[in-house]
Write a protein that holds these residues in place. Sequence first.
Motif, PDB file in Angstrom:
ATOM      1  N   UNK A  13       0.824  -1.210   0.000  1.00 19.23           N
ATOM      2  CA  UNK A  13       0.000   0.000   0.000  1.00 19.23           C
ATOM      3  C   UNK A  13       0.857   1.259   0.000  1.00 19.23           C
ATOM      4  N   UNK A  14       1.887   1.296   0.846  1.00 18.67           N
ATOM      5  CA  UNK A  14       2.748   2.473   0.896  1.00 18.67           C
ATOM      6  C   UNK A  14       3.476   2.676  -0.430  1.00 18.67           C
ATOM      7  N   UNK A  15       3.785   1.586  -1.114  1.00 18.94           N
ATOM      8  CA  UNK A  15       4.466   1.674  -2.408  1.00 18.94           C
ATOM      9  C   UNK A  15       3.524   2.102  -3.528  1.00 18.94           C
ATOM     10  N   UNK A  16       2.225   2.234  -3.201  1.00 20.86           N
ATOM     11  CA  UNK A  16       1.264   2.736  -4.172  1.00 20.86           C
ATOM     12  C   UNK A  16       0.513   1.688  -4.945  1.00 20.86           C
ATOM     13  N   UNK A  17       0.500   0.471  -4.430  1.00 22.35           N
ATOM     14  CA  UNK A  17      -0.145  -0.625  -5.139  1.00 22.35           C
ATOM     15  C   UNK A  17      -1.395  -1.126  -4.428  1.00 22.35           C
ATOM     16  N   UNK A  18      -2.395  -1.457  -5.225  1.00 27.57           N
ATOM     17  CA  UNK A  18      -3.576  -2.145  -4.721  1.00 27.57           C
ATOM     18  C   UNK A  18      -3.149  -3.581  -4.412  1.00 27.57           C
ATOM     19  N   UNK A  19      -3.288  -4.030  -3.163  1.00 26.34           N
ATOM     20  CA  UNK A  19      -2.831  -5.381  -2.800  1.00 26.34           C
ATOM     21  C   UNK A  19      -3.414  -6.481  -3.683  1.00 26.34           C
ATOM     22  N   UNK A  20      -4.678  -6.353  -4.072  1.00 21.81           N
ATOM     23  CA  UNK A  20      -5.288  -7.386  -4.906  1.00 21.81           C
ATOM     24  C   UNK A  20      -4.649  -7.422  -6.293  1.00 21.81           C
ATOM     25  N   UNK A  21      -4.448  -6.256  -6.892  1.00 25.39           N
ATOM     26  CA  UNK A  21      -3.860  -6.205  -8.224  1.00 25.39           C
ATOM     27  C   UNK A  21      -2.392  -6.618  -8.189  1.00 25.39           C
ATOM     28  N   UNK A  22      -1.667  -6.149  -7.196  1.00 25.01           N
ATOM     29  CA  UNK A  22      -0.258  -6.489  -7.090  1.00 25.01           C
ATOM     30  C   UNK A  22      -0.093  -7.982  -6.833  1.00 25.01           C
ATOM     31  N   UNK A  23      -1.063  -8.557  -6.140  1.00 27.04           N
ATOM     32  CA  UNK A  23      -1.011  -9.982  -5.836  1.00 27.04           C
ATOM     33  C   UNK A  23      -1.160 -10.867  -7.056  1.00 27.04           C
ATOM     34  N   UNK A  35       2.198   6.598   6.897  1.00 30.46           N
ATOM     35  CA  UNK A  35       1.962   6.681   5.457  1.00 30.46           C
ATOM     36  C   UNK A  35       0.933   5.645   5.023  1.00 30.46           C
ATOM     37  N   UNK A  36       1.046   4.463   5.583  1.00 40.18           N
ATOM     38  CA  UNK A  36       0.092   3.395   5.261  1.00 40.18           C
ATOM     39  C   UNK A  36      -1.330   3.835   5.578  1.00 40.18           C
ATOM     40  N   UNK A  37      -1.523   4.384   6.758  1.00 40.26           N
ATOM     41  CA  UNK A  37      -2.860   4.812   7.162  1.00 40.26           C
ATOM     42  C   UNK A  37      -3.380   5.936   6.274  1.00 40.26           C
ATOM     43  N   UNK A  38      -2.508   6.837   5.872  1.00 40.92           N
ATOM     44  CA  UNK A  38      -2.902   7.921   4.978  1.00 40.92           C
ATOM     45  C   UNK A  38      -3.346   7.370   3.636  1.00 40.92           C
ATOM     46  N   UNK A  39      -2.599   6.378   3.122  1.00 39.60           N
ATOM     47  CA  UNK A  39      -2.960   5.759   1.849  1.00 39.60           C
ATOM     48  C   UNK A  39      -4.292   5.021   1.943  1.00 39.60           C
ATOM     49  N   UNK A  40      -4.527   4.376   3.070  1.00 37.82           N
ATOM     50  CA  UNK A  40      -5.799   3.661   3.260  1.00 37.82           C
ATOM     51  C   UNK A  40      -6.966   4.639   3.251  1.00 37.82           C
ATOM     52  N   UNK A  41      -6.780   5.810   3.847  1.00 40.05           N
ATOM     53  CA  UNK A  41      -7.839   6.821   3.831  1.00 40.05           C
ATOM     54  C   UNK A  41      -8.097   7.312   2.408  1.00 40.05           C
ATOM     55  N   UNK A  42      -7.029   7.451   1.631  1.00 40.75           N
ATOM     56  CA  UNK A  42      -7.164   7.930   0.262  1.00 40.75           C
ATOM     57  C   UNK A  42      -7.729   6.859  -0.668  1.00 40.75           C
TER      58      UNK A  42
END
Length: 277
Positions: free
Chosen positions: A185-195, A227-234
């Motif tokens: 998430x912090x690297x800017x990737x959707x976990x499902x798509x990156x997976x 940063x992770x939490x900020x990305x989750x909010x976004x």
Amino acid sequence: MGLSGISPVAQFLIARKNEAQTAAESVKGDGEAKRMVADFQQKAPSIRSADQLMKNYSVNQVVLGAYNLSSLGSQQAVERALLTQDPTSSSSLAQTSHNASWLAFADAFASMGAGKGTASASPFTSDMIASTLSSYEQRHYETSDAQQKSGVGDALYFTRKMQSGSVKTLNDLMSDATLLRVAEVVSGYDPDQFGALDFSQQQRILSKKVDMKAFSDPDRVQRYAEQYLTQIQMHPNYNDDDKPASMMDLFGGDDGGDGILSLFGGSGDGSSSSGLF
């Protein structure tokens, strides 16, 4: 925004101040978890074999939860191998898997592994019981619905684990599904798509995104969690019910059989998700 209008980052900072105590209180308020803790405290001191541990549901769940390996509850062949093989042996599953989480678990029960599944004395010393309970209580708190919905639970675990100094390499991070999720998430990737990428692709991409040396600084670890939490909010869609696959899934999926073990002697090609930031 989180509970009562407090942002997830603020919730995280508040929870960080006294997580262990809050987690212990959380367990006391959960009837099932409270029962398992009591069962663990009563029975763990007499357990000295892999069979005894694995056949006692409550004790096993507490132990696996403490190591963030609850998924092994449905992968008994893997758990048994980790408990019945000497983790210092180069041919043991703990060593050949290159999975830091599995190795840490096997090391904790090395006396069982050295005895092919039976230790001369219970590995559950008073210190081990105390540390296992503390880790279990914190994971119980971190994986509660409220903490997972906001992402705070993952941020707490990431900070606690990375600041412990036990995660030293990219593969160490990738072997832990929760750490991996934060990194993705912090690297800017959707976990499902990156997976959807195979392991080698994920590793190649993330090796350019993640500076493992930076995590030697506790403050930088905490900022990363924020940063992770900020990305989750976004990107609230990143924080759905689907968690990224663990390193275990990369090596054979969730069939629950012995097949996964045979793969560690081969090429180790990944087929599902895992990664690092």
